[in-house]
Design an enzyme around this catalytic site. Structure first.
Site, PDB file in Angstrom:
ATOM      1  N   LYS A 191       0.941  -1.319   0.179  1.00 13.46           N
ATOM      2  CA  LYS A 191      -0.053  -0.021  -0.005  1.00 13.46           C
ATOM      3  C   LYS A 191       0.835   1.406  -0.043  1.00 13.46           C
ATOM      4  CE  LYS A 191      -3.666   2.638   2.264  1.00 13.46           C
ATOM      5  NZ  LYS A 191      -4.602   2.770   3.416  1.00 13.46           N
ATOM      6  N   GLU A 197      10.707  -4.894   4.509  1.00 14.29           N
ATOM      7  CA  GLU A 197      10.787  -6.194   4.100  1.00 14.29           C
ATOM      8  C   GLU A 197      10.122  -6.429   2.518  1.00 14.29           C
ATOM      9  OE1 GLU A 197       9.074  -4.874   6.651  1.00 14.29           O
ATOM     10  OE2 GLU A 197       8.887  -6.415   8.056  1.00 14.29           O
ATOM     11  N   GLY A 250      -4.812  -1.536   4.840  1.00 12.87           N
ATOM     12  CA  GLY A 250      -4.052  -2.897   4.096  1.00 12.87           C
ATOM     13  C   GLY A 250      -4.636  -4.209   4.667  1.00 12.87           C
ATOM     14  N   ARG A 251      -5.170  -4.282   5.664  1.00 13.27           N
ATOM     15  CA  ARG A 251      -6.023  -5.691   6.010  1.00 13.27           C
ATOM     16  C   ARG A 251      -7.284  -5.982   5.319  1.00 13.27           C
ATOM     17  NH1 ARG A 251      -4.725  -2.548   9.875  1.00 13.27           N
ATOM     18  NH2 ARG A 251      -6.326  -1.558  11.365  1.00 13.27           N
ATOM     19  N   GLU A 336      -4.926  -6.705  14.572  1.00 11.47           N
ATOM     20  CA  GLU A 336      -4.494  -5.387  14.276  1.00 11.47           C
ATOM     21  C   GLU A 336      -5.447  -4.367  14.232  1.00 11.47           C
ATOM     22  OE1 GLU A 336      -0.943  -4.580  11.291  1.00 11.47           O
ATOM     23  OE2 GLU A 336      -2.447  -4.573   9.888  1.00 11.47           O
ATOM     24  N   HIS A 367      -5.489 -33.267  18.181  1.00 10.54           N
ATOM     25  CA  HIS A 367      -4.533 -34.354  18.544  1.00 10.54           C
ATOM     26  C   HIS A 367      -3.201 -33.452  19.086  1.00 10.54           C
ATOM     27  CE1 HIS A 367      -6.461 -37.860  16.891  1.00 10.54           C
ATOM     28  NE2 HIS A 367      -6.842 -37.007  16.010  1.00 10.54           N
ATOM     29  N   LYS A 477       9.242  -0.703  13.975  1.00 11.73           N
ATOM     30  CA  LYS A 477       9.674  -0.356  12.739  1.00 11.73           C
ATOM     31  C   LYS A 477      10.716   0.679  12.851  1.00 11.73           C
ATOM     32  CE  LYS A 477       5.498  -1.197  10.172  1.00 11.73           C
ATOM     33  NZ  LYS A 477       4.552  -0.357   9.251  1.00 11.73           N
TER      34      LYS A 477
HETATM   35  O1  F6P Z   1       3.033  -3.277   9.798  1.00 14.17           O
HETATM   36  C1  F6P Z   1       1.694  -3.031   9.521  1.00 14.17           C
HETATM   37  C2  F6P Z   1       1.223  -2.777   8.106  1.00 14.17           C
HETATM   38  O2  F6P Z   1       1.217  -1.493   7.868  1.00 14.17           O
HETATM   39  C3  F6P Z   1      -0.206  -3.514   7.899  1.00 14.17           C
HETATM   40  O3  F6P Z   1      -1.136  -2.704   8.373  1.00 14.17           O
HETATM   41  C4  F6P Z   1      -0.151  -3.635   6.528  1.00 14.17           C
HETATM   42  O4  F6P Z   1      -0.972  -4.556   5.804  1.00 14.17           O
HETATM   43  C5  F6P Z   1       1.325  -4.147   6.421  1.00 14.17           C
HETATM   44  O5  F6P Z   1       2.251  -3.407   7.156  1.00 14.17           O
HETATM   45  C6  F6P Z   1       1.986  -3.737   4.857  1.00 14.17           C
HETATM   46  O6  F6P Z   1       1.994  -2.547   4.561  1.00 14.17           O
HETATM   47  P1  F6P Z   1       2.338  -2.098   2.981  1.00 14.17           P
HETATM   48  O7  F6P Z   1       0.999  -2.581   2.044  1.00 14.17           O
HETATM   49  O8  F6P Z   1       2.272  -0.685   2.904  1.00 14.17           O
HETATM   50  O9  F6P Z   1       3.382  -2.814   2.336  1.00 14.17           O
END
Ligand code: F6P
Length: 504
Positions: A191, A197, A250-251, A336, A367, A477
Site C-alpha cells: 500500500k 521487508e 491494508g488488512r 491489528e 491431537h 519499525k
Molecule cells: O506493519 C503493519 C502494516 O502496515 C499492515 O497494516 C499492512 O498490511 C502491512 O504493514 C504492509 O504494509 P504495506 O502494504 O504498506 O507494505
C-alpha cells in the site's frame, strides 16, 4: 424491551448481572433457541446456539449497541465518512464490492477494469509469456491473496503463484529454486510502497531476474499500491501500476488490486463472484435486524466472553484443508484492528478489547491443542468452520470423518462428562460457534471474509474504538531503522549484547 437511555457502562453492568445458565439447559429454557440462534445467509449457516447468549443477554447487548450509536457508526462506514479518525480518512473496502459512496464505487470499478485489462494482456501473452507469479508483500498485502489462492486455486491450474512475505532470504530462495526467471511475473504489493521487508525482497527478485539474463527485468514487474508515484520512481512502468484508494486499509485490501494474483490465478470471473459474495454479506450486515444479523451476533458473542467472562483468547479451527490459512488471516484482521487500549477519542478503554485470535486446522488440532480446550483452566470460545461439499475426490469416508469430528468436538465441549476420577472428568459448558458453508466457492468465500470484516467492525463499534488504524506497529519499525542508521548506543544492555553477538 431495550433501554434507549443506557450508557455503555450501564449496559456492561446489566450484562454482568445477567444469570448464566449452563449451555445444555438453555435448549430446554428456550425451546425455540435453534431457530433464533441460527442464521442462514449467502450459502453460510451461522450457529450461535452453543454460546451463552440468552434472550436477556441479547437485550442488554441491544442497549449497548444503542449506547454506542452502533447504527450511526455502521451508516458512517457505508457512507464513506471519515471513520478512521486518527488518520482522518474513510475505510472504503466496501466500495470495492459496490457498496458505499458512489464516487468511491466508481473509482473501484475503474480499478477493477484496469486489473481485468492487465489480466487479459497477460493471458494473451502481450506481456510474458508467464507460467510463474512471484507475489511479494507482507501483512494485508500478502495474507488475503495467499488465502484466496490456497482456498480456491486447486482446480485453477492457470499459473503457479508463490506469495513471499518474510524478509528472511530463505523464503525467496526457495521460490527462486523452483521458478524459471524468464517466465516469472514479479508482483510487488505494498500500500505504502515503503515497507522495508517488501522493498528488499522486491530488489532481490529484480536482481535474480537480471542475474539470469532476463533482458528487461522491469518489464516483468507489476505493482499494486496506493502510492503509484513511488512505484514509478522505483522503476515500474506506469501502465503496470494498479493503484488502489488510500481509504482502503491494508488488512481490508484483498478486494482491491491487492487481490490481483488471485484474480490472475483463479480467473476474473471467480474474482468478481467473490466480490458479489462479499457484497451480499455487506447488505445483510447493513439491513438485517440486529438479532438476525450474523456479524452483529458474532460480535455480541465475542464481547460477552471477552468482557463479561474474562476470556483472553478465542480459537478458530477450519475443518477443511482449503481454509488452513484462515486463522492467520484472521489474526491480522482481528488483532491489528481491535488490539487497542483507548477509544477513538483517546480515552482509556474501560473493558478489555479484542481477544487474542489463534487456531488451526481440524482434525490435526484435536491431537495437539484440544486437551486444553476440554480440560484446561482457560475459557476459550471456539469457532468451527466447515464445508458440506468435500474438496477432495477420495472415498467419502474422508469428508464424513472430517465433519463428524468437527460436530463431535462442539458437542463434547458443551456437554462434558462426569467421572469419579477428576482427571477423567470433562466439565463441559464450553462454548462454540459453528459456521457451515454449503460449498467452498468464490461467492461463499467472499461472504465469509466479509462476515469476518463486519464482525471486526461491529466489535470495534460496540467498544467505541477505531479498527482502521494500527499505530502499535510503528515503534518496532522505527527502532529497527534507528539500529541501522544510528547504531546501538541508546539501547539497553540486553539488546546491545544481542546485536553485538549476532551482528558484530
Ligand atoms: O506493519 C503493519 C502494516 O502496515 C499492515 O497494516 C499492512 O498490511 C502491512 O504493514 C504492509 O504494509 P504495506 O502494504 O504498506 O507494505
Amino acid at each position: 424491551m431495550t433501554d434507549a437511555t443506557a450508557t455503555p457502562a450501564a449496559a456492561w453492568d446489566a450484562l454482568r448481572a445477567v444469570p448464566t445458565p449452563r449451555l445444555t439447559d438453555l435448549f430446554t429454557a428456550e425451546p425455540d433457541r435453534l431457530s433464533r440462534m441460527v442464521i442462514e445467509e449467502a450459502g453460510l449457516r451461522f450457529d450461535f446456539a452453543k454460546t451463552h447468549l440468552t434472550q436477556a443477554t441479547l437485550a442488554a447487548f441491544l442497549d449497548l449497541a444503542t449506547a454506542q450509536d452502533f447504527a450511526a457508526r455502521r451508516d458512517a462506514l457505508f457512507a464513506g465518512a471519515a471513520v478512521n479518525g486518527s488518520e482522518g480518512r474513510a475505510a472504503e473496502h466496501v466500495a470495492e464490492r459496490g457498496q458505499g459512496a458512489p464516487d468511491s464505487v466508481a473509482a473501484a470499478r475503474a480499478l477493477h477494469a484496469r486489473m481485468r485489462g492487465l489480466i487479459d494482456a497477460i493471458e494473451a501473452e502481450a506481456i510474458g509469456p508467464f507460467r510463474h507469479v512471484l507475489h511479494i508483500g507482507i501483512g494485508g498485502s500478502a495474507l488475503g491473496p495467499d488465502l484466496l489462492i490456497d482456498a480456491l486455486g486447486d482446480d485453477a491450474g492457470r499459473y503457479d503463484v508463490a506469495v513471499v512475505s518474510n524478509v528472511d532470504g530463505l523464503a525467496l530462495e526457495r521460490v527462486f529454486r523452483r521458478f524459471d526467471p524468464a517466465a516469472t511475473l514479479i508482483v510487488i504489493a505494498s500500500k505504502t510502497f515503503t515497507t522495508t521487508e517488501t522493498m528488499l525482497n522486491a530488489a532481490s527478485a529484480l536482481s535474480w531476474l537480471a542475474e539470469h539474463d532476463v533482458e528487461d527485468p522491469y518489464g516483468q514487474v507489476i505493482a499494486l499500491t496506493a502510492a503509484p508515484d513511488k512505484a514509478v520512481e522505483w522503476g515500474v512502468d506506469e501502465t503496470r501500476v494498479l493503484p488502489f484508494a488510500e481509504s482502503v486499509g491494508g488488512r481490508y485490501s484483498l478486494w482491491s488490486s491487492i487481490g490481483f494474483p488471485a484474480a490472475l490465478a483463479l480467473g476474473w470471473d471467480a474474482f468478481e463472484t467473490m466480490l458479489e459474495g462479499a457484497a451480499a454479506m455487506d447488505r445483510h450486515f447493513r439491513l438485517a435486524e440486529p438479532l438476525a444479523n450474523a456479524p452483529l451476533l458474532a460480535a455480541f458473542s465475542d464481547l460477552y466472553y471477552a468482557v463479561v467472562r474474562g476470556a483472553e483468547t478465542r480459537a478458530v479451527f477450519a475443518y477443511d484443508e482449503r481454509l488452513a490459512l484462515l486463522p492467520s488471516y484472521l489474526q491480522q484482521l482481528e488483532m491489528e484492528s481491535n488490539g487497542k487500549r483507548v477509544t477513538s477519542t483517546g480515552a482509556p478503554l474501560e473493558v478489555p478489547s479484542a481477544p487474542i485470535t489463534w487456531g488451526g486446522v481440524g482434525t490435526d488440532a484435536q491431537h495437539a491443542v484440544f486437551q486444553l480446550l476440554h480440560q484446561g483452566t482457560h475459557l476459550v470460545p471456539v469457532e468451527f468452520v466447515a464445508v458440506i461439499e468435500p474438496g477432495d475426490a477420495l472415498d467419502e469416508a474422508h469428508h464424513h470423518a472430517l465433519l463428524v469430528n468437527c460436530f463431535a468436538q462442539g458437542a463434547a465441549l458443551m456437554a462434558g462428562q462426569a467421572h469419579d476420577d477428576p482427571q477423567r472428568a470433562y466439565p463441559g459448558d464450553r462454548p462454540s460457534t459453528t459456521i457451515l458453508l454449503d460449498r467452498l466457492d468464490p461467492a461463499r468465500l467472499g461472504a465469509l471474509l466479509a462476515f469476518y470484516e463486519q464482525r471486526t467492525f461491529a466489535n470495534a463499534a460496540l467498544l467505541g474504538i477505531n479498527p482502521f488504524d494500527q499505530w502499535g506497529v510503528e515503534l518496532g519499525k522505527a527502532i529497527a531503522r534507528s539500529i541501522a542508521e544510528e547504531g546501538t548506543e541508546r539501547f539497553d544492555p540486553s539488546t546491545r549484547a544481542l546485536i553485538a553477538r549476532a551482528l558484530g
